[in-house]
Design an enzyme around this catalytic site. Structure first.
Site, mmCIF file in Angstrom:
data_model
loop_
_atom_site.group_PDB
_atom_site.id
_atom_site.type_symbol
_atom_site.label_atom_id
_atom_site.label_comp_id
_atom_site.label_asym_id
_atom_site.label_seq_id
_atom_site.Cartn_x
_atom_site.Cartn_y
_atom_site.Cartn_z
ATOM 1 N N ASN A 1 -79.484 -41.624 54.036
ATOM 2 C CA ASN A 1 -79.332 -40.397 54.814
ATOM 3 C C ASN A 1 -77.940 -40.461 55.428
ATOM 4 O OD1 ASN A 1 -79.359 -38.283 56.592
ATOM 5 N ND2 ASN A 1 -80.907 -39.154 57.963
ATOM 6 N N HIS B 1 -86.369 -35.065 60.549
ATOM 7 C CA HIS B 1 -85.674 -36.246 61.071
ATOM 8 C C HIS B 1 -85.639 -36.192 62.596
ATOM 9 C CE1 HIS B 1 -82.591 -39.174 61.958
ATOM 10 N NE2 HIS B 1 -82.896 -39.718 60.797
ATOM 11 N N GLU C 1 -83.402 -36.784 64.631
ATOM 12 C CA GLU C 1 -82.206 -36.142 65.218
ATOM 13 C C GLU C 1 -82.368 -34.622 65.219
ATOM 14 O OE1 GLU C 1 -79.446 -38.265 62.752
ATOM 15 O OE2 GLU C 1 -79.959 -40.092 63.833
ATOM 16 N N GLU D 1 -89.822 -43.744 61.039
ATOM 17 C CA GLU D 1 -88.579 -44.112 61.710
ATOM 18 C C GLU D 1 -88.797 -44.173 63.219
ATOM 19 O OE1 GLU D 1 -85.014 -43.184 58.999
ATOM 20 O OE2 GLU D 1 -85.394 -41.388 60.171
ATOM 21 N N GLY E 1 -79.910 -46.111 64.556
ATOM 22 C CA GLY E 1 -78.509 -46.171 64.961
ATOM 23 C C GLY E 1 -78.248 -47.086 66.146
ATOM 24 N N SER F 1 -82.033 -48.759 61.380
ATOM 25 C CA SER F 1 -81.178 -49.947 61.297
ATOM 26 C C SER F 1 -81.566 -50.888 60.152
ATOM 27 C CB SER F 1 -81.138 -50.703 62.633
ATOM 28 O OG SER F 1 -80.656 -49.851 63.654
HETATM 29 P P1 13P Z 1 -79.686 -46.059 60.770
HETATM 30 O O1 13P Z 1 -79.988 -46.795 59.504
HETATM 31 O O2 13P Z 1 -78.237 -45.752 60.964
HETATM 32 O O3 13P Z 1 -80.334 -46.688 61.968
HETATM 33 O O4 13P Z 1 -80.381 -44.613 60.613
HETATM 34 C C1 13P Z 1 -81.695 -44.559 60.215
HETATM 35 C C2 13P Z 1 -82.034 -43.153 59.952
HETATM 36 O O5 13P Z 1 -82.101 -42.327 60.852
HETATM 37 C C3 13P Z 1 -82.235 -42.749 58.558
HETATM 38 O O6 13P Z 1 -82.736 -41.460 58.479
#
Ligand code: 13P
Length: 252
Positions: free
Chosen positions: A9, A95, A97, A167, A173, A213
């Site tokens: 992603n 997601h 976010e 997730e 992140g 992560s």
């Molecule tokens: P990271 O791997 O940067 O933590 O992000 C995970 C994520 O949100 C994938 O959709």
């Protein structure tokens, strides 16, 4: 029984020219690694370039969101038909976010999931608890409820085109990764929920990824867990060597 899927992603990273260079670099690095499906999900403006660059390879291309209406006055949105026409096969929906910064709710996630499935996409449905929910001991309830709400009115037949990405929001992140045991346990709760709302066959067959992560160092341990059928990778998917190492871990 569940197919392993390693998906990147990219979030809001990479221009079209960077996309072309990345996919061309990645192609030979992952060629023939067929124990998992390989997907790169990219910003809308990169998708046509990504599809073109990935032609003839084992890399599939996905979008990071899609609107649920077919067309109309929805400034800034992109429809299923638009993504279909350029050859996009996958779409990430829900997601954290999007939920956190753009007002996405289980209701709108469900509308998007249904529209994308009706249009013939493979959906990567993201869900997971925030830190306060894990600390309060209600992770299982949260992911089970999200699974039920986000998949409301999705048939068992359509479920074959759904991948769930677990997730934990506190691990995205942040460099904090769920332990393999935590990932396995919560993916297991999601799988049990699928068994309750669909069937034990559906629960066995559905791909449930871990995301948060995941990187070249921790992927093997996470992927070794019974309930973890792949990964949705943010930061590490922006570096061909790191993403390939995760694909390698899935092919070991
Ligand atoms: P990271 O791997 O940067 O933590 O992000 C995970 C994520 O949100 C994938 O959709």
């Amino acid at each position: 029984m569940a197919r392993t899927v390693i998906a990147g992603n990219w979030k809001m990273n990479m221009t079209p020219s960077e996309t072309k260079a990345f996919i061309e670099t990645l192609k030979p690095m992952v060629a023939g690694k067929d124990k998992c499906d390989i997907v790169i999900c990219a910003p809308y403006v990169d998708l046509a370039t990504a599809v073109e660059a990935a032609k003839g390879s084992n890399i599939k291309i996905g979008a990071e969101n899609v609107h649920f209406e077919a067309k109309g006055a929805y400034t800034g949105e992109v429809s299923c038909a638009m993504l279909k026409e350029i050859g996009c096969e996958y779409v990430i929906i829900g997601h954290s976010e999007r939920r956190q910064y753009f007002g996405e709710t289980d209701t709108t996630v469900n509308l998007r999931v249904k529209a994308a499935l009706a249009a013939g996409f493979k959906v990567i449905l993201c869900l997971g608890e925030v830190k306060e929910q894990r600390l309060a001991g209600i992770t299982d309830e949260v992911v089970s409820m999200q699974t039920k709400l986000d998949l409301a009115e999705v048939s068992e037949d359509d479920l074959k085109n759904v991948i769930i990405a677990y997730e934990p929001v506190w691990a995205i992140g942040t460099g904090l990764t769920a332990t393999p045991e935590q990932a396995d346990e919560t993916c297991g709760v999601i799988r049990d929920t699928i068994a309750v709302i669909y069937s034990s066959k559906a629960a066995k067959e559905i791909t449930i990824q871990y995301g948060g992560s995941m990187n070249d160092k921790n992927a093997a341990e996470l992927l070794a867990k019974k309930n973890v059928n792949g990964g949705l990778i943010g930061g590490a998917s922006l570096v061909p060597e790191k993403f390939t190492a995760i694909v390698d871990a899935a092919n070991a």
